[in-house]
Write a protein that holds these residues in place. Sequence first.
Motif, PDB file in Angstrom:
ATOM      1  N   ALA A  20       0.835  -1.201   0.000  1.00 19.94           N
ATOM      2  CA  ALA A  20       0.000   0.000   0.000  1.00 19.94           C
ATOM      3  C   ALA A  20       0.870   1.251   0.000  1.00 19.94           C
ATOM      4  O   ALA A  20       0.610   2.205  -0.747  1.00 19.94           O
ATOM      5  CB  ALA A  20      -0.929   0.001   1.214  1.00 19.94           C
ATOM      6  N   TYR A  27      -7.840   9.193  -5.938  1.00 16.95           N
ATOM      7  CA  TYR A  27      -8.426   7.964  -5.408  1.00 16.95           C
ATOM      8  C   TYR A  27      -9.674   7.540  -6.186  1.00 16.95           C
ATOM      9  O   TYR A  27      -9.933   6.356  -6.357  1.00 16.95           O
ATOM     10  CB  TYR A  27      -8.772   8.169  -3.932  1.00 16.95           C
ATOM     11  CG  TYR A  27      -9.201   6.888  -3.242  1.00 16.95           C
ATOM     12  CD1 TYR A  27      -8.289   5.876  -2.995  1.00 16.95           C
ATOM     13  CD2 TYR A  27     -10.526   6.704  -2.848  1.00 16.95           C
ATOM     14  CE1 TYR A  27      -8.673   4.702  -2.375  1.00 16.95           C
ATOM     15  CE2 TYR A  27     -10.916   5.535  -2.231  1.00 16.95           C
ATOM     16  CZ  TYR A  27      -9.984   4.541  -1.989  1.00 16.95           C
ATOM     17  OH  TYR A  27     -10.378   3.380  -1.386  1.00 16.95           O
ATOM     18  N   TYR A  82      -7.098  -2.620   5.321  1.00 16.10           N
ATOM     19  CA  TYR A  82      -8.503  -2.771   4.924  1.00 16.10           C
ATOM     20  C   TYR A  82      -8.624  -3.734   3.742  1.00 16.10           C
ATOM     21  O   TYR A  82      -9.495  -4.611   3.715  1.00 16.10           O
ATOM     22  CB  TYR A  82      -9.099  -1.420   4.526  1.00 16.10           C
ATOM     23  CG  TYR A  82      -9.135  -0.389   5.621  1.00 16.10           C
ATOM     24  CD1 TYR A  82      -9.230  -0.760   6.959  1.00 16.10           C
ATOM     25  CD2 TYR A  82      -9.065   0.973   5.319  1.00 16.10           C
ATOM     26  CE1 TYR A  82      -9.252   0.203   7.966  1.00 16.10           C
ATOM     27  CE2 TYR A  82      -9.095   1.934   6.316  1.00 16.10           C
ATOM     28  CZ  TYR A  82      -9.182   1.546   7.631  1.00 16.10           C
ATOM     29  OH  TYR A  82      -9.212   2.493   8.614  1.00 16.10           O
ATOM     30  N   THR A  83      -7.744  -3.555   2.757  1.00 13.15           N
ATOM     31  CA  THR A  83      -7.800  -4.397   1.569  1.00 13.15           C
ATOM     32  C   THR A  83      -7.507  -5.853   1.913  1.00 13.15           C
ATOM     33  O   THR A  83      -8.187  -6.768   1.429  1.00 13.15           O
ATOM     34  CB  THR A  83      -6.789  -3.899   0.520  1.00 13.15           C
ATOM     35  OG1 THR A  83      -7.073  -2.536   0.217  1.00 13.15           O
ATOM     36  CG2 THR A  83      -6.878  -4.724  -0.749  1.00 13.15           C
ATOM     37  N   LEU A  94      -0.474   4.766  -1.149  1.00 16.83           N
ATOM     38  CA  LEU A  94      -1.589   4.794  -0.212  1.00 16.83           C
ATOM     39  C   LEU A  94      -1.064   4.728   1.214  1.00 16.83           C
ATOM     40  O   LEU A  94       0.143   4.801   1.459  1.00 16.83           O
ATOM     41  CB  LEU A  94      -2.533   3.622  -0.505  1.00 16.83           C
ATOM     42  CG  LEU A  94      -3.162   3.623  -1.898  1.00 16.83           C
ATOM     43  CD1 LEU A  94      -3.804   2.283  -2.195  1.00 16.83           C
ATOM     44  CD2 LEU A  94      -4.181   4.737  -2.026  1.00 16.83           C
ATOM     45  N   GLN A 105      -5.034   1.611   4.594  1.00 14.49           N
ATOM     46  CA  GLN A 105      -5.761   1.155   3.405  1.00 14.49           C
ATOM     47  C   GLN A 105      -5.281  -0.222   2.960  1.00 14.49           C
ATOM     48  O   GLN A 105      -6.049  -1.028   2.441  1.00 14.49           O
ATOM     49  CB  GLN A 105      -5.602   2.189   2.286  1.00 14.49           C
ATOM     50  CG  GLN A 105      -6.388   3.470   2.554  1.00 14.49           C
ATOM     51  CD  GLN A 105      -6.034   4.587   1.589  1.00 14.49           C
ATOM     52  OE1 GLN A 105      -4.873   4.927   1.417  1.00 14.49           O
ATOM     53  NE2 GLN A 105      -7.046   5.172   0.959  1.00 14.49           N
TER      54      GLN A 105
END
Length: 233
Positions: A11, A62, A23-24, A16, A20
Amino acid sequence: IVSLPLAMALAIASGLTPAQGLYTAIIAGFLIALFGGSRYQIGGPTGAFAIVILEVLQGYGYSGLVAAMLLTGVILVVAGLCKLGSYIKYIPYPVVIGFTAGIGLTLITTQIKDLLGMDLEALPKSFIAKWWTYITNLSRANEAAAFIGGISLALYVLIRKYTPKVPVYLAILVVTTLITFGFNLPVETIGSKYGALPKTLPMPELPVLNFDVFRSVFASAITVAFLAAVESL
């Protein structure tokens, strides 16, 4: 143990935040396991996508990234229904190796700044210019960060060669973390650079999407879909 740090690292490489990446890993990992077509299907982040994602983020933000990933999913579903995957076998092997090696070299180039702990605000976009910037700014490298990076690379090579049964990424994480905190080395950590990691998942929220955004990232979506097909080989 391995996938979560890897998700955070990729990330960061993609432009990012570590959160994030987490989360992914959690949400996408669950969905892959739930809807996957095989009991032994492997799902996870891959470094080859980082370069494309970074370019999409820099060019379209994004919203553009979300649009590109949605288009990639549609393209892969359509390709699967049309049984286009069988044509991947006709791609020459040297092309796949050269393409993958090129992605790896490009990804390494984007991470030298962090590997050496260089205090550089912005880097040029071209490959040669990046390396010239690194070479001319070696004096701005953080010796402690470079030491930890060197230890990580050395451990990776030695463990893979002499003790391949040892989980190499876990071993590197444990050893370098102990060294960093044991000797109180002045290197950046996830916490010091990005703040505390979240303890809960955020509420789902879609960015503003429109036809122009999808049209702008269509070429990038095709690239990611092709990468996904190559990664499946």
